[in-house]
Enzyme design. Sequence first.
Site, PDB file in Angstrom:
ATOM      1  N   LYS A 128       0.822  -1.222   0.000  1.00  0.00           N
ATOM      2  CA  LYS A 128       0.000   0.000   0.000  1.00  0.00           C
ATOM      3  C   LYS A 128       0.854   1.270   0.000  1.00  0.00           C
ATOM      4  CE  LYS A 128      -2.314  -1.025   3.779  1.00  0.00           C
ATOM      5  NZ  LYS A 128      -1.976  -2.430   4.023  1.00  0.00           N
ATOM      6  N   THR A 129       1.830   1.315   0.891  1.00  0.00           N
ATOM      7  CA  THR A 129       2.599   2.547   1.046  1.00  0.00           C
ATOM      8  C   THR A 129       3.369   2.882  -0.222  1.00  0.00           C
ATOM      9  OG1 THR A 129       2.818   2.163   3.421  1.00  0.00           O
ATOM     10  CG2 THR A 129       4.368   3.694   2.418  1.00  0.00           C
ATOM     11  N   GLU A 172      -3.571   6.243   1.616  1.00  0.00           N
ATOM     12  CA  GLU A 172      -3.365   4.830   1.937  1.00  0.00           C
ATOM     13  C   GLU A 172      -4.501   4.390   2.859  1.00  0.00           C
ATOM     14  OE1 GLU A 172      -0.017   2.049   4.187  1.00  0.00           O
ATOM     15  OE2 GLU A 172       0.525   4.027   3.397  1.00  0.00           O
TER      16      GLU A 172
END
Length: 488
Positions: A128-129, A172
Amino acid sequence: MNTAQFTPAGTLTAEDLGRIHLIGVGGVGMSGLARLFLTRGLPVSGSELREWPSLAGMRALGGTIHMTHEPSNLDGVDTVVYSSAIPQDHVEMVEARRRGLRVLHRSEALAAAMTGRRTVAIAGTHGKTTTTSMVTMVLQQAGADPSFVIGGEISEVGSGAHHGTGEHFVVEADESDRSFLIYRPYVSVITNIEADHLNTYGDLATLEAAFAEFARLTDPDGFIVTCADDPGGRRLAQTLRAEGRRVHTYGEAADADLRLSEVVSSAQGVRYLAEIDGRSLGEFRLPVPGRHMGLNSASAVLTAYLLGLPVEAAEAALAAFPGVRRRFERKGVADGVLVYDEYAYHPTSMTLAMRTLREVAGEGRLIVVFQPYRLYRTRDLQAEIAAALGLADELVLLEVFGPGELRQPGEGSAALVEAVPLPADRKVFVGSWEDAPVEVARRARPGDVVVTMGAPPISLMGDELLAALSARAGDAAGGAGGSAATAG
């Protein structure tokens, strides 16, 4: 956590929150949110017990930082923001309720900041990051000036949040506590779905159902992006398409909408060819290695393409992508030993990271310094984590960080180290933080790669490892020649 009681996106604006106080403001997620509010011109205070690197930047932006947790920190405050790591009996939580202040979970405060913007929300078990950072940089390259909040800092930018002038808000979206279910995205990107956070969901089927619920919250005029190479993402795409929803996929799979081919990863980076609907989009390159990095970048390319942004902007942004701090971050070299820092603590992301680091190590050995983040994950996924750690040549294991968790007899890193399939002389459990750099200096030799991996505090270990290795070099040289360390 009952997110059904949370305030969903579109209900409040950031300006409705008044003077905002964040408990535990130094953490990655909270510091990014605080920075967003500060750059938006809102009055912000926060409380911490540790001098995190992010705090200096917040003070420079006008934030008030209290290095204690106490009731008086809430004087003049209108809204108190907390994260899932903060217990309900925390002194400032108790005081906030006593005073009748508005109390919001971090996700609720973030949702308020999204009001009036087209949200691009990136979710998934891992990746995700990095993916959020890539999407952000692509939009920036295209001149869209998005607002963003990322669970990490883009290297060389030094920030995980920004209040932009454009219509898009890149965020995010955290599935760990179900808080992503209060967002109302225009675009939903789901990188992968694997068994994780089972303390919240119980089983994989319930987790997959939550991701489906998240995707269904996407604006009908927007779209959903999933990975065709990931079994969970593929199942989700099939389910949503059967419901008539607009879903687009990416990956090396033959039926992916954005298809990657000729993927090559080396220590110098990764490159691939991409095509969509049979039309070539050209070659894309990243200066960071790892096939998984290429796959993450493909979701950013597809998102930009579907938003009508120039493909050239995606190509240029990815070619200059500096990486994300704590995601395969090079810390420096000391006495011939290369030191990296990596956030991975799920077995899949750990495995991908270590395979990539082996490309960098070449003929050298890979030494892993690992601190598990969560006790429940270490317990529930012990066999898988142990197998991933078994890819190392040497292992130095610290105790589970486990904020807010109670350790039962027989749980923790002492049990995990026994399960790692390495010879006894190539793995060790160290009971104290101070012993880890000494242990690494004893084991590492020139040409090796050392990576600190896992819980947030372990990111502070990199500098200590470099210092210990430099001291070793100085001792070996009898004090002559100075330090053998270089940063970056």
